[in-house]
Scaffold this motif. Structure first.
Motif, mmCIF file in Angstrom:
data_model
loop_
_atom_site.group_PDB
_atom_site.id
_atom_site.type_symbol
_atom_site.label_atom_id
_atom_site.label_comp_id
_atom_site.label_asym_id
_atom_site.label_seq_id
_atom_site.Cartn_x
_atom_site.Cartn_y
_atom_site.Cartn_z
ATOM 1 N N SER A 175 0.825 -1.208 0.000
ATOM 2 C CA SER A 175 0.000 0.000 0.000
ATOM 3 C C SER A 175 0.862 1.262 0.000
ATOM 4 O O SER A 175 0.403 2.326 -0.423
ATOM 5 N N THR A 176 2.112 1.138 0.434
ATOM 6 C CA THR A 176 3.012 2.286 0.453
ATOM 7 C C THR A 176 3.617 2.560 -0.913
ATOM 8 O O THR A 176 3.722 3.714 -1.339
ATOM 9 N N LEU A 320 9.123 8.520 -2.831
ATOM 10 C CA LEU A 320 7.881 7.996 -2.268
ATOM 11 C C LEU A 320 8.171 7.115 -1.056
ATOM 12 O O LEU A 320 7.488 7.201 -0.036
ATOM 13 N N MET A 321 9.198 6.291 -1.141
ATOM 14 C CA MET A 321 9.549 5.441 -0.006
ATOM 15 C C MET A 321 10.161 6.256 1.128
ATOM 16 O O MET A 321 9.960 5.944 2.300
ATOM 17 N N LYS A 344 2.533 0.995 9.183
ATOM 18 C CA LYS A 344 3.883 0.944 9.705
ATOM 19 C C LYS A 344 4.846 1.625 8.735
ATOM 20 O O LYS A 344 4.823 1.347 7.530
ATOM 21 N N PRO A 345 5.736 2.512 9.217
ATOM 22 C CA PRO A 345 6.671 3.196 8.314
ATOM 23 C C PRO A 345 7.721 2.241 7.769
ATOM 24 O O PRO A 345 8.026 1.214 8.377
ATOM 25 N N LEU A 346 8.282 2.594 6.622
ATOM 26 C CA LEU A 346 9.318 1.776 6.011
ATOM 27 C C LEU A 346 10.655 2.035 6.687
ATOM 28 O O LEU A 346 10.971 3.151 7.082
ATOM 29 N N THR A 347 11.457 0.989 6.801
ATOM 30 C CA THR A 347 12.786 1.097 7.371
ATOM 31 C C THR A 347 13.814 1.278 6.255
ATOM 32 O O THR A 347 13.496 1.198 5.070
ATOM 33 N N ARG A 348 15.045 1.495 6.660
ATOM 34 C CA ARG A 348 16.141 1.633 5.694
ATOM 35 C C ARG A 348 16.282 0.359 4.869
ATOM 36 O O ARG A 348 16.500 0.409 3.649
ATOM 37 N N ASN A 354 13.474 -2.797 -1.775
ATOM 38 C CA ASN A 354 12.494 -2.602 -2.838
ATOM 39 C C ASN A 354 13.009 -1.695 -3.948
ATOM 40 O O ASN A 354 12.547 -1.787 -5.085
ATOM 41 N N GLY A 355 13.972 -0.829 -3.627
ATOM 42 C CA GLY A 355 14.638 -0.100 -4.703
ATOM 43 C C GLY A 355 15.437 -1.040 -5.577
ATOM 44 O O GLY A 355 15.434 -0.931 -6.813
#
Length: 384
Positions: A175-176, A320-321, A344-348, A354-355
């Motif tokens: 969803s992010t 976006l991330m 929940k926020p994305l971590t490093r 995902n990049g």
């Protein structure tokens, strides 16, 4: 009879004989046997223990290495005949992974739905349009977990790729990053796409002016690298003119997984045994220098955009991330989001994983499709 019961009977029998008679000499000691009771309705027969163990071993081999490979046969799904333990892994290694020609041959031979095995893991190949629509659209909510549990290694950054995540973790990440592929966002990337396309046309024009042949895959691969670097990472990489750029070098090296590595083969054959061992040893199938390079790139981009405000107005995948990023040391905030059901926020690790996945998934598919298109246009110039 289990192995423990058999051994217990043998020890009891030997101990009882020692009580009645003198201890026999080692060279005259009888071979351990198993005696079946008449009350079980079986004729009294002495069977050597080694034969019992052999039967148990063969039974275990059948249950582990052969019976699971009969799944598709029992369901009436056609496919190549698997071998015990390795399934169709030998054919996959020979044809190489993600071979479109091999997939077309399988479709022609077995139909639009066929099954094969990656060692003991069943793989269903679907090319029927209606069934694909059910999987990707109508019944998509039932296909969130792609990788089998036994094949999900806790190796970062790969373990944080969306194709490796499951259940709520998968839904949160999807969803992010999904808004990056909306029509509005893609239109805003048109300028970057056109500039890369102009370089591609210019490069092909130079070959045409000199009347020289060229490798279409090399050219389209460089174009795809430039596009992904700009739209995903926000980097101006000119791999069409500078193929030695570090981003190009390490991006190509990321594909060098080494499937002929004995460790990889053993992992596919015995995932439940190899998984904890590899995780304990922190073994990673991706080269360390590749991982270090992409972590360094992401760290530099995040630091640059945060400190200098350069991320303002950007519409690339990285920004976006980053907008959904939360520093790894903000543990209390992350736990609070879990408790209140907030996204929940994305971590490093999520951003790097995902990049990198964006590149791995987009490079080969786009470059190969464009290469075949250019090749066919060259052979059929009237279609141009």
């Amino acid at each position: 009879l289990t192995g423990t019961t058999i051994l217990h009977q043998v020890l009891c029998q030997a101990s009882f004989s020692c009580l009645l008679d003198e201890v026999p000499r080692i060279d005259n000691f009888p071979e351990p046997t198993v005696t079946f009771n008449m009350e079980l309705g079986v004729l009294p027969t002495d069977i050597p223990l080694k034969w019992v163990l052999l039967v148990v071993l063969l039974l275990l081999c059948y249950l582990y290495g052969w019976r699971p490979l009969q799944l598709f046969k029992g369901m009436g799904v056609p496919g190549p005949t698997p071998l015990p333990f390795i399934g169709n892994l030998h054919q996959t290694l020979k044809q190489r992974f993600w071979n479109p020609e091999a997939q077309l041959e399988a479709i022609a031979k077995y139909g639009t739905v066929s099954g094969s095995f990656m060692a003991r893991t069943p793989i269903l190949l679907i090319s029927d349009p209606e069934m694909l629509r059910d999987v990707f659209v109508k019944q998509f909510h039932k296909f969130t977990n792609r990788a089998p549990e036994g094949l999900r290694l806790n190796m970062k950054p790969q373990s944080r790729m969306i194709i490796r995540l499951v259940d709520e973790d998968w839904k949160n990440t999807r969803s992010t990053i999904s808004p990056a592929f909306s029509g509005g966002k893609l239109k805003q990337m048109t300028e970057a796409l056109n500039s890369c396309a102009d370089l591609l046309v210019e490069s092909m024009g130079k070959f045409g002016d000199k009347n020289e042949s060229f490798d279409t895959k090399e050219l389209t691969g460089a174009f795809t690298t430039d596009v992904i670097a700009r739209t995903a990472f926000g980097l101006d990489v000119d791999s069409q003119r500078n193929p030695a750029d570090p981003f190009v070098v390490y991006s190509k090296k990321a594909f060098d997984i080494g499937f002929m590595n004995p460790v990889v083969i053993l992992f596919f054959m015995f995932p439940r045994i190899m998984k904890p061992i590899l995780e304990k040893l922190e073994y990673n199938f991706m080269a360390r220098d590749v991982r270090d390079f992409f972590y360094k790139v992401v760290d530099q981009l995040m630091g640059m955009r945060k400190d200098e405000g350069r991320g303002h107005g950007r519409v690339d995948f990285m920004q976006l991330m980053m907008d959904a990023h939360k520093d790894d040391d903000d543990k209390e905030d992350i736990e609070e989001t879990k408790m209140h059901g907030i996204k929940k926020p994305l971590t490093r690790d999520d951003i790097v994983a995902n990049g990198l996945l964006f590149f791995l998934a987009g490079y080969e598919t786009t470059a190969t499709t464009m290469a075949f298109t250019l090749y066919n246009l060259a052979l059929n110039q009237e279609a141009q």
